[in-house]
Design a protein around this motif. Structure first.
Motif, short mmCIF file in Angstrom:
data_model
loop_
_atom_site.label_atom_id
_atom_site.label_comp_id
_atom_site.label_asym_id
_atom_site.label_seq_id
_atom_site.Cartn_x
_atom_site.Cartn_y
_atom_site.Cartn_z
N ALA A 153 0.83 -1.21 0.00
CA ALA A 153 0.00 0.00 0.00
C ALA A 153 0.86 1.25 0.00
N ALA A 154 1.95 1.25 0.77
CA ALA A 154 2.84 2.40 0.80
C ALA A 154 3.51 2.61 -0.55
N LEU A 155 3.97 1.55 -1.17
CA LEU A 155 4.63 1.68 -2.48
C LEU A 155 3.66 2.15 -3.56
N VAL A 156 2.50 1.53 -3.63
CA VAL A 156 1.52 1.92 -4.65
C VAL A 156 1.05 3.35 -4.41
N GLY A 157 0.77 3.70 -3.16
CA GLY A 157 0.34 5.06 -2.84
C GLY A 157 1.39 6.09 -3.19
#
Length: 115
Positions: A12-16
């Motif tokens: 989620a952190a990478l995609v966000g």
């Protein structure tokens, strides 16, 4: 469960972060107030701390829900995020462009490399 939760939080952190970079670069939205503005054009505090924490909270509650409650919780979470986005805009943390023509022009510029 912990291993799945941690991998989902990192994802989620990478995609966000990557989506924020793309959308701020095409001018869809901006972060007027952010840490280290001379280095990053996105709010890294939100994408690297806020998103993983909210993902963990979401996963915790969605695991506790059963059946119809999962759908209601997902609907409630989506509505809550819409309200939080409007509050962030009113506080000056987040600003969006006029979505109409700017969105179409930005997508065309992004996908077809138009000037």
């Amino acid at each position: 469960m912990k291993r799945k939760c941690i991998s989902t939080m990192v994802f989620a952190a990478l995609v966000g972060t990557y989506l924020d970079i793309v959308f701020t670069s095409i001018g869809l939205y901006a972060f007027p107030i952010r840490p280290l503005p001379e280095i990053f054009n996105v709010n890294i505090a939100f994408t690297l701390a806020g998103l993983p924490i909210m993902t963990a909270i979401f996963l915790y509650f969605i695991e506790k829900c059963r059946g119809f409650g999962k759908g209601l919780f997902i609907l409630f979470s989506g509505l809550l995020m819409a309200v939080v986005e409007k509050l962030a805009e009113s506080f000056g943390i987040f600003s969006t462009a006029a979505i109409g023509a700017i969105f179409i022009r930005s997508l065309a510029r992004f996908f077809f490399y138009l000037p």
